[in-house]
Design a protein around this motif. Structure first.
Motif, short mmCIF file in Angstrom:
data_model
loop_
_atom_site.label_atom_id
_atom_site.label_comp_id
_atom_site.label_asym_id
_atom_site.label_seq_id
_atom_site.Cartn_x
_atom_site.Cartn_y
_atom_site.Cartn_z
N VAL A 1 -6.11 -9.05 0.18
CA VAL A 1 -7.00 -8.21 0.98
C VAL A 1 -8.42 -8.37 0.48
CG1 VAL A 1 -5.20 -6.53 1.53
CG2 VAL A 1 -6.59 -6.22 -0.53
N LYS A 2 -9.38 -7.89 1.28
CA LYS A 2 -10.79 -7.91 0.88
C LYS A 2 -11.41 -6.56 1.21
CE LYS A 2 -12.44 -9.95 5.22
NZ LYS A 2 -11.16 -9.80 5.91
N VAL A 3 -12.55 -6.27 0.61
CA VAL A 3 -13.24 -5.00 0.85
C VAL A 3 -13.51 -4.82 2.33
CG1 VAL A 3 -15.39 -3.73 0.44
CG2 VAL A 3 -14.28 -4.93 -1.45
N ARG B 1 -8.75 -2.67 6.80
CA ARG B 1 -7.91 -1.51 7.08
C ARG B 1 -6.47 -1.88 6.74
NH1 ARG B 1 -6.92 4.00 7.78
NH2 ARG B 1 -4.70 3.99 8.27
N ILE B 2 -5.83 -1.06 5.88
CA ILE B 2 -4.49 -1.34 5.39
C ILE B 2 -3.55 -0.23 5.85
CG2 ILE B 2 -3.07 -1.74 3.34
CD1 ILE B 2 -5.18 -3.87 3.81
N VAL C 1 -0.48 -6.08 -0.20
CA VAL C 1 -1.88 -6.24 -0.60
C VAL C 1 -2.06 -7.35 -1.64
CG1 VAL C 1 -2.47 -3.87 -0.02
CG2 VAL C 1 -1.72 -4.42 -2.35
N GLY C 2 -0.96 -7.84 -2.19
CA GLY C 2 -1.05 -8.90 -3.18
C GLY C 2 0.23 -9.01 -3.99
N ALA D 1 0.84 -1.20 0.00
CA ALA D 1 0.00 0.00 0.00
C ALA D 1 0.87 1.25 0.00
CB ALA D 1 -0.92 0.00 1.22
N ALA D 2 0.55 2.19 -0.89
CA ALA D 2 1.30 3.44 -0.98
C ALA D 2 1.06 4.32 0.24
CB ALA D 2 0.92 4.19 -2.24
N ALA D 3 -0.09 4.17 0.85
CA ALA D 3 -0.46 4.89 2.07
C ALA D 3 -1.53 4.07 2.76
CB ALA D 3 -0.95 6.29 1.75
N GLY D 4 -1.81 4.40 4.01
CA GLY D 4 -2.85 3.70 4.73
C GLY D 4 -4.22 3.99 4.17
N GLY D 5 -5.18 3.12 4.50
CA GLY D 5 -6.54 3.35 4.03
C GLY D 5 -7.41 2.12 4.22
N ILE D 6 -8.54 2.14 3.55
CA ILE D 6 -9.52 1.05 3.63
C ILE D 6 -9.75 0.51 2.23
CG2 ILE D 6 -11.89 0.44 4.26
CD1 ILE D 6 -11.79 2.74 6.30
#
Length: 277
Positions: A228-230, A233-234, A240-241, A188-193
């Protein structure tokens, strides 16, 4: 060029001195440029009200906000700011035009120019799913974190380029391509959902969207595996894959892009130079 007007008694008054008005501008631009494909991060006084081109903007608790300018953004845009207890200030910004790499190719087999009719219904259904994800406007503020590259490698495709196949203009390239072999870990380039996680979309194959808040989302496509799944929180740097060559591609690579709602912005400019491996 920035022209600032002050709204008073329902009228827009052009200031006598642009420079004097600039000194009183009720926000600070922290990052970005007013140019096509630009992504701007700003900070206003907490409690301010902002709108951009008529769209209300969210502010984080400390007053940070984000604005995205599309690849084909118009020459002038309007930002309206109302400080707490103050009057509205309306800024008109010139948007710098960028030159894009456009290639005209002829003699291409028709099957490589347009998808076959039998998959049009599938494509339309997938576009609905993608558009739904892009409309998210959450209050998380990971957008304000400096972004990192999701993978390291040779940049093989840039934002904004376009091909004209057999005289027919195709959609511009809205991301940056990183040439990595199948199975390369993607982070992930940044945190998020995670707002979208689809293993097999027609054009993009394995696809993940990460919502960073306030309408800003990053997208990674052509993935061979999703971890990851929908709703997950990342955190920044979390895997992520894996990269792949899924979807409509000619070879393995990561296509990585940024969207601010429906606006396509230049991920490469927002992230900076590719670090050495």
């Amino acid at each position: 060029m920035r022209l600032i007007r002050v709204a008073a008694a329902g009228l827009l008054l052009v200031s006598a001195s642009v420079f004097a008005a600039e000194a009183a501008a009720p926000y600070t631009l922290l990052k970005g440029e007013w140019e096509q494909g630009g992504l701007l991060i700003g900070k206003a006084a907490p409690g301010s009200k902002l709108s951009f081109e008529g769209q209300t903007l969210k502010l984080s608790d400390d007053g940070r906000f984000v604005i995205g300018l599309d690849r084909d953004a118009k020459p002038e845009v309007e930002l309206r700011i109302t400080p707490p207890g103050g009057v509205a200030i309306v800024e008109t910004h010139d948007v710098a035009k960028r030159e894009w790499d456009v290639q005209a190719l002829t003699g291409i087999e028709p099957k490589f120019v347009d998808p076959p009719a039998k998959v049009q219904k599938r494509i339309a259904a997938e576009q609905v799913i993608i558009k739904r994800a892009r409309t998210r406007d959450t209050a998380i503020d990971d957008f304000a974190t400096p972004f990192i590259w999701p993978a390291k490698g040779r940049i093989s495709g840039v934002f904004g380029s376009q091909r004209v196949l057999n005289g027919k203009p195709k959609s511009p390239h809205y991301g940056v391509d990183v040439a990595v072999p199948v199975g390369t870990p993607l982070v992930a380039a940044a945190g998020g959902i995670v707002s979208l996680a689809e293993p097999d979309l027609y054009f993009t194959g394995g696809t993940v969207f990460i919502d960073h808040g306030h309408g800003l989302q990053s997208v990674m496509v052509h993935m061979s595996r999703l971890d990851v799944k929908v709703g997950d929180r990342i955190e920044q740097g979390q895997q992520v894959g894996l990269s792949g060559a899924t979807g409509r591609v000619t070879g393995p690579h990561l296509h990585w892009g940024l969207y601010w709602f429906e606006q396509k912005v230049d991920a490469q400019k927002h992230t900076g130079p590719m670090p050495a491996n």
